[in-house]
Write a protein that holds these residues in place. Structure first.
Motif, PDB file in Angstrom:
ATOM      1  N   SER A 142       0.588  -0.956  -0.628  1.00 20.24           N
ATOM      2  CA  SER A 142      -0.026  -0.227  -0.207  1.00 20.24           C
ATOM      3  C   SER A 142       1.286   1.329  -0.147  1.00 20.24           C
ATOM      4  CB  SER A 142      -0.984   0.299   1.634  1.00 20.24           C
ATOM      5  OG  SER A 142      -1.460  -1.223   0.823  1.00 20.24           O
ATOM      6  N   LYS A 143       2.021   1.580  -0.491  1.00 21.66           N
ATOM      7  CA  LYS A 143       2.964   2.163  -0.234  1.00 21.66           C
ATOM      8  C   LYS A 143       3.335   3.063   0.788  1.00 21.66           C
ATOM      9  CE  LYS A 143       1.563   3.507  -5.501  1.00 21.66           C
ATOM     10  NZ  LYS A 143       0.583   4.162  -6.487  1.00 21.66           N
ATOM     11  N   GLY A 144       3.588   2.601   1.516  1.00 22.15           N
ATOM     12  CA  GLY A 144       3.769   2.223   3.048  1.00 22.15           C
ATOM     13  C   GLY A 144       2.919   3.207   3.486  1.00 22.15           C
ATOM     14  N   MET A 151      -3.838  -2.850   4.855  1.00 25.55           N
ATOM     15  CA  MET A 151      -3.107  -3.260   3.812  1.00 25.55           C
ATOM     16  C   MET A 151      -4.471  -3.599   2.328  1.00 25.55           C
ATOM     17  SD  MET A 151      -0.110  -5.500   4.648  1.00 25.55           S
ATOM     18  CE  MET A 151       1.373  -5.221   6.324  1.00 25.55           C
ATOM     19  N   PHE A 152      -3.940  -3.333   1.567  1.00 27.92           N
ATOM     20  CA  PHE A 152      -4.616  -3.348   0.641  1.00 27.92           C
ATOM     21  C   PHE A 152      -4.472  -4.411  -0.701  1.00 27.92           C
ATOM     22  CE2 PHE A 152      -7.879  -1.322   2.963  1.00 27.92           C
ATOM     23  CZ  PHE A 152      -8.996  -1.163   2.351  1.00 27.92           C
ATOM     24  N   SER A 153      -4.494  -5.079  -1.716  1.00 24.27           N
ATOM     25  CA  SER A 153      -4.923  -5.556  -3.154  1.00 24.27           C
ATOM     26  C   SER A 153      -5.702  -5.993  -3.787  1.00 24.27           C
ATOM     27  CB  SER A 153      -3.613  -6.517  -3.108  1.00 24.27           C
ATOM     28  OG  SER A 153      -3.257  -6.800  -3.839  1.00 24.27           O
ATOM     29  N   THR A 154      -6.420  -4.857  -4.508  1.00 26.47           N
ATOM     30  CA  THR A 154      -7.437  -4.831  -5.114  1.00 26.47           C
ATOM     31  C   THR A 154      -6.842  -5.353  -6.621  1.00 26.47           C
ATOM     32  OG1 THR A 154      -6.702  -2.965  -6.187  1.00 26.47           O
ATOM     33  CG2 THR A 154      -8.420  -2.701  -4.761  1.00 26.47           C
ATOM     34  N   GLU A 155      -6.033  -6.269  -6.625  1.00 28.11           N
ATOM     35  CA  GLU A 155      -5.523  -6.674  -7.864  1.00 28.11           C
ATOM     36  C   GLU A 155      -6.359  -8.416  -7.120  1.00 28.11           C
ATOM     37  OE1 GLU A 155      -1.069  -8.829  -9.706  1.00 28.11           O
ATOM     38  OE2 GLU A 155      -0.960  -7.505  -8.310  1.00 28.11           O
ATOM     39  N   HIS A 156      -5.961  -9.096  -6.088  1.00 29.23           N
ATOM     40  CA  HIS A 156      -6.126  -9.766  -5.457  1.00 29.23           C
ATOM     41  C   HIS A 156      -7.565  -9.814  -5.270  1.00 29.23           C
ATOM     42  CE1 HIS A 156      -1.287  -9.952  -5.141  1.00 29.23           C
ATOM     43  NE2 HIS A 156      -1.949 -11.612  -5.636  1.00 29.23           N
ATOM     44  N   LYS A 157      -7.952  -9.010  -5.435  1.00 32.04           N
ATOM     45  CA  LYS A 157      -9.529  -9.107  -4.693  1.00 32.04           C
ATOM     46  C   LYS A 157      -9.548  -8.577  -2.908  1.00 32.04           C
ATOM     47  CE  LYS A 157     -11.839 -10.839  -8.611  1.00 32.04           C
ATOM     48  NZ  LYS A 157     -10.787 -10.516  -9.656  1.00 32.04           N
ATOM     49  N   PHE A 158      -8.452  -8.455  -2.576  1.00 26.04           N
ATOM     50  CA  PHE A 158      -7.790  -8.416  -0.640  1.00 26.04           C
ATOM     51  C   PHE A 158      -8.203  -7.279  -0.887  1.00 26.04           C
ATOM     52  CE2 PHE A 158      -5.835  -7.658   2.920  1.00 26.04           C
ATOM     53  CZ  PHE A 158      -5.963  -8.273   3.862  1.00 26.04           C
TER      54      PHE A 158
END
Length: 371
Positions: A142-144, A151-158
């Motif tokens: 999340s770029k720190g 924390m996020f990761s829309t790429e992983h749908k998290f």
């Protein structure tokens, strides 16, 4: 003119015969009614997933990665390289790995609270970018800017990582609505803890999810202590899987210290949801070995209690013994552990050597969309 309704306390009692007749016509008791709406019976037919040798090894390695990663995170926190709050997942590894190993990563979404490192690692996300996020570096996922809890990761749908207790459950309901609206065939896995289980918004979300038949699995990670309070001191109903009964949401009680039992529960629950039967409430009984956060000395329980759980129920040791029964040598297991420790060490080195975000990053991605 419509007749005014009579307050319940002042209504006349019906004659005894009619009252008896009415009582006889009542639906089943709460216990019977709950049984009608429970998946427990289907789950009890076979409570453990029949993993192949390769699957068992993969589950073991994933749990061990979370354990070693979190141990290293605890060390970095002690050195002052991780700031703010930091909630470790040590002891609960079988829950995230058992559930997320059964997801369809192309369609399904996940959301959780602030104890989120393990859930990201369960996705197979590179440990380097997670550790960099913990240390507030620009290379973090999340770029720190998210740190340990966001924390996020829309790429992983998290979709997080949320610091407000219970807030992620309502957002999970929104994710489930999105799956239904777009007809993408996905479901939302919404985690929350036993402490969050007493939040009102959790039940508002359950009610709406049941009304709208949303594709969501509510997962209570019951690690026995809401911060420093044992569940039996704060909850009138400590069997959390029963709490969906009022909304006709089937419940499942699962041993969250057994990765194969969690995986089997996931198979049953996910099928129920994917078949269009609406939400499921799953309680995974687990245990955290460390304090609620790194600042918690955990004086509300004895060392003997924690050690007793580790000796009798540790999910990684259980998986290790099962692998040895399959013929995996202790030398091979030590080699795997050594490799994972090295990988985690590399992640820590990467995080420490990565630059911090530029000051201008404070003003980016504050809003999404055009106005």
């Amino acid at each position: 003119m419509a007749k005014a309704s009579t307050p319940r306390s002042t209504r006349k009692r019906a004659p005894a015969k009619k009252a008896a007749s009415k009582t006889a016509a009542k639906p089943q008791s709460v216990e019977e009614e709950f049984a009608l709406h429970s998946l427990q019976e289907a789950f009890d037919e076979d409570r453990r997933f029949k993993a192949s040798d390769e699957q068992m090894m993969a589950l073991y390695e994933q749990m061990l990665l979370i354990r070693r990663f979190e141990e290293k995170a605890g060390q970095l926190y002690g050195l002052g390289l991780i700031g703010g709050f930091c909630h470790l997942y040590i002891g609960q590894e079988a829950v995230a790995i058992g559930l997320q190993s059964a997801l369809d990563n192309d369609r399904d979404s996940v959301i959780t609270g602030y104890r989120d490192h393990g859930h990201m690692l369960a996705y197979g996300i590179e440990p380097k970018v997670i550790m960099a996020e913990l240390t507030g570096r620009a290379a973090g996922i999340s770029k720190g800017k998210g740190g340990s809890m966001h924390m996020f990761s829309t790429e992983h749908k998290f979709y997080g990582g949320h610091g407000i207790v219970g807030a992620q459950v309502s957002l999970g309901g929104g994710l489930a609505l999105s799956h239904k609206y777009s007809e993408d065939g996905g479901l939302c896995l919404a985690y929350f803890g036993d402490g969050a289980a007493n939040q009102g918004q959790v039940y508002e979300t359950m009610n709406m999810a049941a009304l709208w038949n949303l594709p969501i699995v509510f997962v209570v990670e019951n690690n026995q202590y809401a911060m420093g309070t044992a569940v039996n001191r704060s909850s009138a109903e400590t069997e959390f899987y029963r709490r969906g009964t009022a909304f006709r949401i089937p419940g499942m009680e699962v041993n969250g210290m057994d990765v194969l039992e969690v995986r089997q529960a996931a198979e049953v629950a996910f099928k129920h949801v994917r078949d269009g039967n609406g939400p499921v409430l799953m309680e995974c009984n687990t245990y955290r070995y460390r304090g609620h956060s790194m600042s918690d000395p955990a004086k509300y329980r004895t060392r003997e209690e924690v050690q007793g759980v580790r000796e009798k129920s540790d999910p990684i040791e259980r998986a290790k013994l099962e692998l040895m029964e399959l013929g995996v040598t202790e030398e091979k297991l030590k080699e795997i552990d050594k490799g994972i420790r090295a990988r985690v060490g590399e992640a820590a080195d990467f995080a420490e050597s990565s630059p911090e975000p530029e000051p201008g990053e404070l003003y980016t991605e504050v809003l999404v969309g055009e106005y």
